[in-house]
Design a protein around this motif. Structure first.
Motif, short mmCIF file in Angstrom:
data_model
loop_
_atom_site.label_atom_id
_atom_site.label_comp_id
_atom_site.label_asym_id
_atom_site.label_seq_id
_atom_site.Cartn_x
_atom_site.Cartn_y
_atom_site.Cartn_z
N SER A 40 0.78 -1.32 -0.08
CA SER A 40 -0.01 -0.06 -0.05
C SER A 40 0.90 1.25 -0.09
N GLY A 41 0.29 2.31 -0.24
CA GLY A 41 0.91 3.59 -0.08
C GLY A 41 1.15 3.94 1.50
N GLU A 42 1.47 4.96 2.16
CA GLU A 42 1.59 5.38 3.43
C GLU A 42 0.15 5.70 3.73
N VAL A 43 -0.18 5.01 5.17
CA VAL A 43 -1.44 5.09 5.67
C VAL A 43 -1.24 5.74 7.07
N THR A 44 -2.13 6.80 7.51
CA THR A 44 -2.00 7.43 8.66
C THR A 44 -3.49 6.97 9.36
N ARG A 45 -3.38 6.72 10.79
CA ARG A 45 -4.23 6.18 11.34
C ARG A 45 -4.18 6.79 12.91
N GLU A 46 -5.33 7.40 13.47
CA GLU A 46 -5.06 7.79 14.79
C GLU A 46 -5.82 6.53 15.66
N VAL A 47 -5.12 6.07 16.69
CA VAL A 47 -5.64 4.94 17.57
C VAL A 47 -5.86 5.38 19.05
N PHE A 48 -6.99 4.95 19.39
CA PHE A 48 -7.23 5.32 21.01
C PHE A 48 -6.85 4.25 21.79
N GLU A 49 -5.88 4.66 22.54
CA GLU A 49 -5.11 3.70 23.52
C GLU A 49 -5.94 3.57 24.89
N ARG A 50 -6.53 2.68 25.39
CA ARG A 50 -7.16 2.59 26.73
C ARG A 50 -6.54 1.65 27.45
N GLY A 51 -5.71 0.68 26.93
CA GLY A 51 -5.35 -0.68 27.72
C GLY A 51 -6.37 -1.68 27.58
N HIS A 52 -6.15 -2.64 28.04
CA HIS A 52 -6.91 -3.75 27.87
C HIS A 52 -8.02 -4.30 29.05
N ALA A 53 -9.03 -4.92 29.05
CA ALA A 53 -10.00 -5.12 29.80
C ALA A 53 -10.56 -6.46 29.98
N VAL A 54 -11.34 -6.47 31.29
CA VAL A 54 -12.10 -7.90 31.55
C VAL A 54 -13.52 -7.84 31.44
N CYS A 124 -11.66 -10.83 22.84
CA CYS A 124 -12.26 -10.02 21.70
C CYS A 124 -11.73 -8.68 21.49
N PHE A 125 -11.53 -8.16 20.40
CA PHE A 125 -11.30 -6.74 20.41
C PHE A 125 -12.46 -5.80 20.34
N SER A 126 -12.58 -4.99 21.13
CA SER A 126 -13.99 -4.14 21.17
C SER A 126 -14.20 -3.29 19.94
N SER A 127 -13.09 -2.84 19.35
CA SER A 127 -13.74 -1.84 18.26
C SER A 127 -12.24 -1.61 17.28
N PRO A 128 -11.78 -2.63 16.80
CA PRO A 128 -10.17 -2.74 16.07
C PRO A 128 -10.13 -1.60 14.99
N GLY A 129 -11.22 -1.10 14.67
CA GLY A 129 -11.05 0.00 13.54
C GLY A 129 -10.55 1.32 14.12
N GLY A 130 -10.47 1.41 15.63
CA GLY A 130 -9.96 2.67 16.25
C GLY A 130 -9.35 2.50 17.57
N THR A 131 -9.50 1.37 18.13
CA THR A 131 -8.86 1.36 19.55
C THR A 131 -8.05 -0.09 19.56
N SER A 132 -6.84 -0.24 20.28
CA SER A 132 -6.13 -1.47 20.49
C SER A 132 -6.88 -2.29 21.68
N GLU A 133 -7.86 -1.69 22.39
CA GLU A 133 -8.40 -2.64 23.39
C GLU A 133 -8.86 -3.81 23.00
N ARG A 134 -8.54 -4.80 24.01
CA ARG A 134 -9.24 -6.36 24.01
C ARG A 134 -9.53 -6.48 25.07
N PHE A 135 -10.81 -7.24 25.19
CA PHE A 135 -11.45 -7.83 26.42
C PHE A 135 -11.18 -9.29 26.61
N ASP A 136 -10.81 -9.67 27.79
CA ASP A 136 -10.86 -11.00 28.09
C ASP A 136 -12.20 -11.38 28.92
#
Length: 201
Positions: A40-54, A124-136
């Motif tokens: 691909s060409g260069e892609v820029t994305r903003e990612v909301f980082e809030r950690g992981h959850a249960v 599961c990843f809660s909303s992988p289009g915009g955040t790295s958050e995964r919940f167990d």
């Protein structure tokens, strides 16, 4: 069916912090391999980082009862009929703690209950289009006899009400939209598919 690509098929060009507060916003610049070949060409994305959850589903398999909590969620204000949502128990995983430890702690803080047993179901990843958050996701076998009242930590401004809901009624709340947050919908759908096995054990 397996994924064609891995981490090695992404070239990270840069990463910088745009905001650091209670949560963090990062900007990523990257390239990635394409399904049809090449890059691909260069892609820029903003990612909301809030950690992981249960997320914990408190379920009494003897009485066929689910413990649902209710609390205010200000991000949904103006986007639904009420910002007080019906949810499963949940909490962020702080550094140095395991997801199982957090699941046990949050269950006690938010409902006053202790798990008879605790079983991890999936991740599961809660909303992988915009955040790295995964919940167990866990289900906790509980005795619902003493589930009542309001709970939460004052210093975190938590005001959490406990509800005892028949499993079938809880699933009806998913179907009619009264339960409208992703992790709770997923948890109750899982329960509806698996409750007979839980009752049998």
């Amino acid at each position: 069916m397996n994924n064609k690509f891995s981490d090695k098929d992404v070239e990270l060009l840069g990463k910088k912090t745009l905001y650091q507060g209670f949560f963090k916003m990062e900007q990523y610049r990257f390239k990635h391999r394409l399904f049809d070949g090449g890059w691909s060409g260069e892609v820029t994305r903003e990612v909301f980082e809030r950690g992981h959850a249960v997320v914990v589903l408190p379920y009494d398999p003897v009485k066929d009862i689910v413990v649902i909590i209710e609390q205010v969620r200000i991000p949904v204000l103006g986007h639904t009929s009420t910002p007080w949502l019906f949810e499963l128990v949940a909490g962020m995983i702080d550094p140095g703690h395991t997801s199982e430890e957090v699941a046990i702690k949050e269950l006690k803080e938010e409902t006053g209950l202790e798990a008879i047993s605790l079983t991890k179901v999936n991740e599961c990843f809660s909303s992988p289009g915009g955040t790295s958050e995964r919940f167990d996701f866990y289900w906790a076998a509980i005795d619902s006899s003493n589930a009542e009242g309001t709970h939460g930590l004052d210093h975190e401004h938590e005001d959490i009400k406990v509800h005892l809901v028949d499993r079938e009624q809880a699933y009806k709340m998913v179907e009619d939209g009264r339960i409208n947050n992703a992790s709770t919908v997923m948890g109750l759908q899982w329960l509806q598919l698996n409750y007979q096995k839980l009752i049998a054990t």
